[in-house]
Design an enzyme around this catalytic site. Structure first.
Site, short mmCIF file in Angstrom:
data_model
loop_
_atom_site.label_atom_id
_atom_site.label_comp_id
_atom_site.label_asym_id
_atom_site.label_seq_id
_atom_site.Cartn_x
_atom_site.Cartn_y
_atom_site.Cartn_z
N GLY A 445 -12.27 -36.32 2.51
CA GLY A 445 -13.18 -35.62 3.38
C GLY A 445 -13.53 -34.24 2.85
O GLY A 445 -12.91 -33.73 1.89
N VAL A 447 -14.14 -29.96 2.79
CA VAL A 447 -13.36 -28.77 3.13
C VAL A 447 -14.35 -27.64 3.47
O VAL A 447 -15.29 -27.38 2.71
CB VAL A 447 -12.44 -28.34 1.97
CG1 VAL A 447 -11.63 -27.11 2.37
CG2 VAL A 447 -11.52 -29.48 1.58
N ASP A 555 0.79 -36.45 -6.95
CA ASP A 555 -0.62 -36.16 -7.29
C ASP A 555 -0.77 -34.72 -7.77
O ASP A 555 -1.64 -33.97 -7.32
CB ASP A 555 -1.52 -36.42 -6.08
CG ASP A 555 -2.99 -36.52 -6.45
OD1 ASP A 555 -3.29 -36.75 -7.65
OD2 ASP A 555 -3.84 -36.38 -5.57
#
Length: 737
Positions: A445, A447, A555
């Site tokens: 999504g 920011v 990650d």
């Protein structure tokens, strides 16, 4: 040919024959015959007609075949049928006929051998019939077959046409006698005398219920005996040795042949060959010399006597023929009884052996059954234990799920570890998610930049269709709300209903943006780069040493390293972090994940291949990121390129050219450490706490130390002998800001 001869040749009555050829319908015909006709008599005859006609030979040459087959070709023709008959338990007899007229050869064989059923494939030799406009074998055989033979034409395993037998096969054990042309016909008034003589002969021939041998020797001729009794004074030179009368049941190849001896007979019927059909009783050679002075009445008496003698001779021959018929019938019955006796003996022996085998099999099955019962009982016990363990595991999993649900509910409703914001507050802070407030795009999504409680914040909004993002949202809230570290991004609050996370705002964006100078930003000095590397290593060690279980980020990359206004780096985006058992930290025990997660070029190759997750998996990602910090190059193949440059002595060319004053030797040490971290095997990577962090702290302190610069603005480094060595001229040290 008699049934006895058929039996001697291996062809019993009511047999079945199949006319075969090299076509595709012959196997269908044989299979159909075995399935439908060979039931009570397990014998089948395969007939193949081998032709030698010139026109067929020329046709065979044109079609790349040869009708004049060799023995090897015939063996190849019959081999598939032998195997099939053997599997079906059927005795197969092979017959090869040499004839140019195929229907005639088949019909002759049927007539001579009393074949009860003949089966023909629909395409047998039809190729020759169409080529040369000759006969059609199935049609010719069906048209000309004897009435006692049933003809079946099979096409592709099914009946194409059929012609059933009109009558049963005649009993040809004794062929019908033809009256001799030389003998006069019997008058009707002599029937009683003939019956009386036949009865007398039968009484003498079957005395005691047995079968006595009858012979026509010269010294014991019953006909001559009658002649002598009646005309002792009449010279009758009647000889029966010149007549050859065929007796059914004996072979016609010899003139004098006796019936083969059998164990059921005490003797053999030795009889001379007499042929009443080919010879006539000619009494013209007999000389009857009447006495001198006899009258005409005496001549008439002689003629009457001659006629009477002929009649008696015929009656005697008839009785002899009847006796032979009875003897042959008795012999046939005896042979049948003997054969039946042998078959019954074989059946009894087979039954006995089968019973013994069945008993042995029963014992084996009993032992197997006992072993199976024991194994089943053991398996049942194991299954009960497994069921109990599974039940306990399910109860434990249910309890854990309930605890997790309670924790999630508490997190959603009564969690005081972070502040909850309403969606209205979020919309107001982002001006209803305006594009001008958007500062980035995450994996799940966008920011946005906003201001909450008079404080600049960064708001990450989860897309509604990101199902995996919801899981990471909860994971990130759980991790960031439980841990605090100066180099971990700070979670200020969240809006769980709409998947919004509120972080502290980092003015300098991500490390990736600064390394690649996006927005035309100034380059980062080598001192700040060494400092950022040491800060990330410290925060990563904090995650790996978390209690009660270590956390693996999974990650780690420059895009997930945020930098504030003072160039302090912080690790963010811990949504993929996973808790692993404490024993994983020693890189021996491994934690198996169903699927690898992370970003391409940063994922540990060993973890990506095997799914085994350890804390060393973050070390590989960290090594790739360290190489990017000093080179500002993309991650694809960076470890290989830097390693080759170090080996060739061209490492300075790999350094970020935007930084003019690199300390080359320290940068080489930095690169070597990063290359070790990016080793393909986990066991070859250095330890974070004992090797990586101390070395990076040393390099960070080197950048902070003012003694590393001389009064003339040159960077100096001490070698092993303690002497100082001037490096390339560099700019004077900058302020810590």
């Amino acid at each position: 040919m008699s049934p006895q001869n058929l039996f001697d040749e291996g062809i019993p009555p009511n047999s079945t024959a199949v006319a075969i050829d090299k076509d595709k319908n012959s196997p269908h015909a044989v299979r159909w015959a075995i399935d439908h006709l060979v039931i009570s008599n397990p014998l089948i005859i395969l007939i193949y007609v081998r032709t030698k006609n010139n026109q067929y030979r020329s046709f065979a040459e044109n079609s790349n075949s040869n009708d004049v087959e060799s023995e090897a070709d015939l063996q190849k023709l019959f081999t598939p049928f032998r195997g099939y008959c053997a599997r079906k338990g059927v005795v197969m007899k092979e017959v090869v006929l040499d004839d140019n007229d195929i229907p005639k050869a088949i019909l002759d064989y049927i007539g001579k051998n009393l074949v009860h059923n003949i089966v023909i494939g629909a395409s047998t030799r039809n190729a020759f019939a169409r080529k040369f406009k000759t006969y059609d074998v199935p049609a010719s055989v069906m048209k000309s077959a004897p009435e006692f033979c049933s003809v079946y034409v099979i096409s592709k395993g099914k009946i194409a046409s059929v012609r059933t037998a009109q009558r049963p096969a005649a009993n040809t054990a004794t062929p019908p006698r033809q009256p001799s042309p030389g003998l006069p016909q019997l008058p009707s008034d002599l029937g009683e005398q003939e019956d009386a003589l036949r009865g007398q002969a039968m009484k003498g021939g079957t005395k005691g219920g047995g079968t006595e041998r009858m012979s026509l020797d010269k010294g014991s001729d019953p006909v001559r005996g009658i002649a002598r009794d009646r005309h002792k004074n009449t010279p009758t030179n009647i000889s029966l040795e010149s007549y050859d009368y065929p007796v059914r049941g004996q072979r016609t190849s010899t003139s004098r042949d006796s019936i083969s001896d059998e164990p059921d007979f005490s003797g053999s019927l030795a009889m001379g060959s007499m042929d009443m059909s080919s010879q006539s009783l000619d009494f013209s050679n007999a000389s009857f010399s009447p006495p001198r002075g006899s009258s005409a009445s005496s001549s008439r008496e002689i003629e009457a006597e001659m006629r009477r003698l002929k009649l008696e001779l015929k009656q005697t021959m008839d009785m002899y023929s009847s006796a032979c018929k009875e003897a042959l019938t008795a012999k046939k019955k005896a042979n049948e009884l003997h054969q039946w006796k042998m078959e019954e003996a074989h059946r009894f022996e087979d039954a006995r052996l089968a019973e013994e085998a069945a008993l042995a099999v029963a014992e084996m099955e009993k032992a197997k059954c006992k072993a199976a019962i024991e194994a089943a009982e053991a398996s049942q016990k194991i299954a009960e234990m497994e069921a109990m363990r599974r039940k306990q595991a399910e109860m434990k999993a249910r309890k854990e799920a309930e605890e997790k649900n309670r924790a999630l509910n508490a997190l959603a409703n009564n969690d005081n570890r972070y502040r909850k914001y309403s969606i209205e507050e979020i919309e107001e802070a982002t001006e209803k998610f305006s594009d001008k407030m958007k500062i980035g795009e995450g994996g799940y999504g966008p920011v946005y930049k906003g201001k909450l409680d008079h404080t600049p914040v960064a708001i990450k909004v989860l897309r509604p269709d990101a199902a995996q993002g919801k899981k990471q949202f909860l994971q990130e809230v759980e991790v960031l709300s439980c841990i605090r570290h100066p180099n971990m991004v700070l979670l200020l609050g969240a809006c769980p209903e709409y998947g919004c996370l509120v972080y502290e705002y980092m003015e300098n964006g991500s490390l990736e943006d600064r390394l690649f100078r996006r927005g035309n930003s100034p380059p980062i000095s080598w001192r700040k780069r060494f400092q950022i590397a040491a800060e990330i290593a410290t925060a990563l060690l904090f995650l790996h040493q978390a209690k009660p279980e270590p956390l693996v980020h999974r990650d780690l990359k420059p895009a997930n390293i945020l930098i504030d206004r003072n160039f302090v780096s912080k690790i963010s985006d811990v949504g993929l972090a996973r808790l692993v058992p404490p024993s994983v930290a020693d890189s021996v025990t491994q934690y198996h994940m169903t699927s690898a997660a992370g970003t391409f070029c940063y994922i540990d190759p060993e973890y990506q291949q095997s799914g085994m997750l350890t804390t060393k998996s973050d070390i590989y990602s960290f090594g790739i990121m360290l190489l990017q910090i000093i080179t500002a190059k993309p991650p694809m193949g960076i470890a290989h390129h830097v390693g080759r440059a170090v080996e060739k002595g061209t490492f300075e060319e790999m350094l970020d050219p935007a930084v003019p004053d690199w300390p080359v030797e320290e940068a080489i040490n930095f690169a070597k450490l990063a290359i070790k971290c990016a080793e393909l095997r986990k066991r070859d990577r250095p330890d974070l706490g004992t090797e990586i962090v101390p070395e990076l702290n040393r390099l960070r302190d080197l950048g902070r130390s003012p003694e590393s610069y001389g009064t003339d603005g040159y960077y100096t480094s001490s070698n092993n002998s303690g002497q100082s060595r001037n490096m390339v001229p560099r700019s004077p040290p900058m302020s810590s800001s």
